[in-house]
Design an enzyme around this catalytic site. Structure first.
Site, mmCIF file in Angstrom:
data_model
loop_
_atom_site.group_PDB
_atom_site.id
_atom_site.type_symbol
_atom_site.label_atom_id
_atom_site.label_comp_id
_atom_site.label_asym_id
_atom_site.label_seq_id
_atom_site.Cartn_x
_atom_site.Cartn_y
_atom_site.Cartn_z
ATOM 1 C CD GLU A 58 -3.076 -0.948 2.189
ATOM 2 O OE1 GLU A 58 -2.851 -0.298 3.222
ATOM 3 O OE2 GLU A 58 -4.176 -1.455 1.918
ATOM 4 C CD GLU A 116 -4.377 -6.133 2.618
ATOM 5 O OE1 GLU A 116 -5.121 -5.468 3.365
ATOM 6 O OE2 GLU A 116 -3.142 -5.997 2.596
HETATM 7 C C1 GAL Z 1 -4.373 -2.933 4.965
HETATM 8 C C2 GAL Z 1 -2.961 -3.457 5.115
HETATM 9 C C3 GAL Z 1 -2.965 -4.766 5.882
HETATM 10 C C4 GAL Z 1 -3.783 -4.635 7.132
HETATM 11 C C5 GAL Z 1 -5.171 -4.161 6.779
HETATM 12 C C6 GAL Z 1 -6.070 -3.965 7.970
HETATM 13 O O1 GAL Z 1 -4.397 -1.613 4.598
HETATM 14 O O2 GAL Z 1 -2.376 -3.643 3.857
HETATM 15 O O3 GAL Z 1 -1.650 -5.138 6.167
HETATM 16 O O4 GAL Z 1 -3.161 -3.732 7.967
HETATM 17 O O5 GAL Z 1 -5.092 -2.935 6.157
HETATM 18 O O6 GAL Z 1 -6.237 -5.129 8.644
#
Ligand code: GAL
Length: 851
Positions: free
Chosen positions: A187, A256
């Site tokens: 990110e 994600e």
């Molecule tokens: C995303 C990040 C993950 C985790 C997630 C929240 O932005 O890439 O590593 O932190 O948020 O659980």
């Protein structure tokens, strides 16, 4: 039968190319991509992935977790690589036990799954310091995640170390291994924008570093829209259907898909309804997405001091399809499994074309995919958050609940709808088990005896991590004040007030050895001002501030520069002289606790001090106390936890292994129900308001011996250790709520498979935990029942045989399946009405089942 044949052919082709690829020398295994999908050995694939972070469970759990992931329909397991556990001091590597990443990936491979290795090495992940080792902060001239030579050198070193390790173990798919994808950075987009040219230079450098490592599999950068070729930019979020990669020849990847959310001490639990998660995934796929990853599929536990912060809880359950303990979470797991099946049945059409989108109404659409050899898959969407819609598609009618998508893997039969959850729901309970805690002992962390060899004195207040280097959560700041006997407060006046400014995360104030008060920051606002009356006496008074770190930050611009500890000013108010600023006087420091220095948590050193026999003393809540006890491992297969509701705040160990930080902080939030239909945000679906955010702490089975397990706690505030209990996680009751087939599906099934085949009828499946049986049917209604698990109610239509049928088919069994059709219930209780079967059954261990 055409559909089945071509799907079979498709699967056979995949299998064949895999076999050929594995038979060395025939063709080289390879992973590439095109605009539609990741291409493995010449085949475009729809890939379903889930995050399981290896250090968040134990090696003994890995095989089962991965197996359950496979059963749940996953193709890929994703994990970050956690730099700080692998390189605790520069150049000294650790790949043992929970950190044995190669073993983890080999387990993935053995299960026949692929892996996505997100190297980072910045990982965020609610992990201490975002995965960076704390020593990295002290490399001269370093600045994290920007165009900075010392940082880039260190990052290059670790990234190469990992890639070389993977190559040496033949872990990349290009070598016959499971890894089909790797990630560099995490990110970085938003950070890059803030930093301008330096950000852009660093990002392009990172991409070049990755690609130059020649792994033979593609690289991704998530949330980095400038990712240079050939790196694929990917999306993270609750929804990613608005995302398009930065070049038309890159596939659409969702790295994600947040299956729930993390928790912080003092906050509520966040749940994400599976109807909405399934809807988000179906929306992504209908848009042309071809790879999605549940973050998390199994969240697990932040053992030790690995939680990021501040204030991330020890549980990293995440409302994931596999719960913290590795048990299947229903209906999330099962409903997603059905979604995956529907997507896989559509795979051939999905990878063959871009969707043709047509409108079916004001808030309804069809996305249709088709292949040259006649495969066709359609996604019918209703975006309306309030109303169901009846739509016409290919001359057939379909009913779409609000905020839902139906998948027609043959463009005809709706085999899945994201909002119709047909699988069982399980409600879990934490049951006390008989495992007596014996030989309680206590030991006071006596601060009067802090010995000179472990302390140092200087003028002014120091930043905490600069002093501790995170070797402990604790740093003592100790000073003294001389109070004249003529002070008015000594003669009945108002007590003076101590004000101490802290940059976090928690602070306990001791005046002459007595706990005077505590202060805490929040995750959003680490800074806080401690204010409290202090009971000073004439003469010398000792002011000791115990500053406690509760996980180092893992996110935010240059978080490595954020400060922890007592920043000052520290001021006494209300003395005759007015205000007395103590900030610049002499302060004595001690890193960590005496008990930590003596390794009181380890079974080998436990006897190095004289524990007070707890049965001989009155056990009243005492701050700064070590407690110890022994217990035998309980019998049974269920996962175990410690119930720490009676305790305050501290850390806990079993047989020397750190279970993690505990804190009975009560959840503040808005727990006013949750409607799945509407864009999800964590505040929408909160649970546990007014309860301790975390009460149960996972005790991995493999950390226990049959007898004489040692339990050690360090308690900062007070608490009653005698009320600590070992509990097992088991199924309390199971519910299912399944619609009968719509008449046209019924007819189609009958036409296809014959009337007698009840195999193809929808069924209610009920399944208790291992070693459990259904002991009673709390609710059963075939008809038009309403409500949800725990609060089902009969509707106007109800088959009077509902209870007896369910009792006959299920009681005394560990699992049962009951077809949802009128023939089973004697007669149709309300012809021409679409009916459902709702059931709630109670599970109990075998012994109870037999009465
Ligand atoms: C995303 C990040 C993950 C985790 C997630 C929240 O932005 O890439 O590593 O932190 O948020 O659980």
């Amino acid at each position: 039968m055409k559909l089945m044949d071509s799907n079979l052919v498709f699967k056979l082709v995949l299998l064949l190319s895999w076999v050929l690829c594995m038979s060395i020398g025939l063709i080289k295994c390879s992973v590439t991509y095109d605009s539609k999908a990741i291409v493995i050995n010449g085949q475009r694939r729809i890939l379903i992935s889930g995050s399981i972070h290896y250090p968040r469970s134990t090696p003994e759990m890995w095989e089962d977790l991965i197996h359950k992931a496979k059963e749940g329909g996953l193709d890929v397991i994703e994990t970050y690589v956690f730099w700080n556990v692998h390189e605790p001091t520069p150049g000294n590597y650790n790949f043992e036990g929970r950190y044995d990443i190669v073993k983890f990936l080999k387990t993935v491979q053995k299960a026949g799954l692929y892996a996505h290795l997100r190297i980072g090495p910045y990982v965020c992940a609610e992990w201490n310091f975002g995965g960076f080792p704390v020593w990295l902060k002290y490399v001269p001239g370093i600045s994290f995640r920007t165009d900075n030579e010392p940082f880039k050198m260190a990052m290059k070193g670790f990234t190469e170390k990992i890639v070389n390790l993977m190559k040496s173990e033949n872990m990349f798919e290009s070598q016959g291994g499971p890894i089909i994808l790797s990630q560099i950075e995490n990110e970085y987009g938003p950070q890059s924008k803030n930093l301008g040219a330096a950000g852009h230079n660093y990002m392009t450098w990172a991409a070049k570093l990755a690609v130059g490592l020649d792994t033979g599999v593609p690289w991704v950068m998530c949330k980095e829209e400038d990712a240079p070729d050939p790196v694929i930019n990917t999306c993270n979020g609750f929804y990613c259907d608005n995302f398009t990669p930065n070049r038309p020849y890159k596939p659409t990847i969702w790295t994600e898909a947040w299956s729930g959310w993390f928790t912080e001490f003092g906050g509520p639990i966040h749940n994400r309804p599976v109807q909405d998660l399934a809807f988000a995934v179906a929306r992504f796929i209908q848009k042309g997405g071809s790879f999605f990853n549940y973050y998390m599929y199994h969240g697990g536990t932040n053992f030790g001091r690995s939680a990021g912060g501040p204030f991330i809880t020890t549980s990293y359950d995440y409302d994931a399809p596999l719960d913290e303990y590795g048990l299947i979470r229903q209906p999330k797991y099962g409903h997603l499994k059905e979604l995956h099946r529907a997507i896989k049945l559509s795979e051939h059409a999905l990878v063959s074309s871009d969707p043709i989108v047509t409108s079916l109404g004001s808030a309804q659409q069809a996305h249709v995919f088709s292949s040259e050899n006649g495969n066709c898959a359609a996604f019918l969407a209703n975006y309306d958050t309030k109303s169901a819609a009846r739509v016409k598609f290919n001359n057939m009618h379909y009913k779409l609940p609000p905020w839902s998508i139906s998948i027609l893997s043959d463009c005809r039969n709706a085999i899945f709808n994201t909002a119709n959850v047909g699988v069982q729901e399980s409600q879990m309970q934490m049951l006390p088990v008989s495992a007596d805690m014996i030989s309680w002992g206590t030991y006071n962390e006596d601060l009067t005896s802090l010995d000179d060899s472990s302390t140092f004195t200087t003028f002014g207040l120091l930043e905490q991590i600069n002093v501790t280097r995170d070797s402990s959560d604790y740093l003592w700041y100790i000073t003294s004040v001389d109070i004249g006997s003529s002070e008015s407060f000594l003669r009945g006046g108002e007590l003076p007030t101590l004000m101490a400014q802290s940059t976090g995360h928690a602070l306990h104030v001791f005046i002459n050895g007595q706990l005077s008060g505590s202060g805490f920051g929040t995750r959003e606002n680490r800074r806080f001002l401690y204010t409290g009356k202090v009971n000073l006496h004439a003469g010398r008074n000792k002011i000791a501030l115990l500053s406690v770190a509760v996980g180092l930050p893992n996110i935010g611009g240059h978080f490595e520069t954020w400060k922890t500890g007592v920043s000052g000013p520290v001021v006494l108010h209300g003395l005759d002289q007015g205000k007395w600023d103590l900030s610049w006087q002499k302060w004595t420091y001690q890193v960590g606790l005496k008990g930590e220095a003596m390794n009181l948590n380890s079974p080998e050193s436990i006897s190095s001090v004289n524990w007070m026999d707890a049965s001989l003393i009155e056990l009243k809540p005492q701050p700064l106390t070590w407690h110890k006890a022994e217990f035998d491992a309980p019998e049974g297969d269920e996962p175990l936890a410690l119930d720490l509701k009676s305790m305050g705040k501290g850390q806990v160990w079993i047989n020397g292994q750190s279970i993690g930080r505990y804190w009975t902080a009560y959840a503040v939030g808005d727990c006013n129900g949750c409607n799945y239909a509407e864009a999800f945000r964590p505040p929408k679906c909160q649970l546990g308001c007014g309860e301790p955010t975390q009460r149960w702490y996972h005790v991995p089975k493999s950390w226990l011996k049959p007898t004489q397990n040692s339990l050690v706690l360090f308690e900062e505030l007070g608490g009653d250790p005698t009320k600590i209990a070992i509990v097992k996680r088991s199924v309390a009751c199971v519910c299912a709520d399944v619609n009968e087939f719509h008449p046209y599906i019924k007819n189609w099934q009958i036409e296809r498979y014959g009337k007698s085949e009840d195999f193809h009828k929808p069924k209610v499946h009920l399944r208790c935990g291992a070693g459990q049986f259904i002991t009673s049917i709390k609710f059963a209604s075939f008809g038009t029942p309403t409500g949800t698990c725990g609060s089902f109610q009969q509707g106007t239509c109800h088959a009077s045989t509902s209870y007896t049928v369910l009792e006959k088919m299920c009681i005394g069994k560990q699992r049962c399946a009951v077809p949802v059709s009128d023939t089973i219930f004697g007669q149709d209780p309300c012809p021409n009405v679409l009916k459902r079967l709702s059931v709630e059954a109670i599970c109990a261990p075998m012994t109870t089942a037999r009465g």
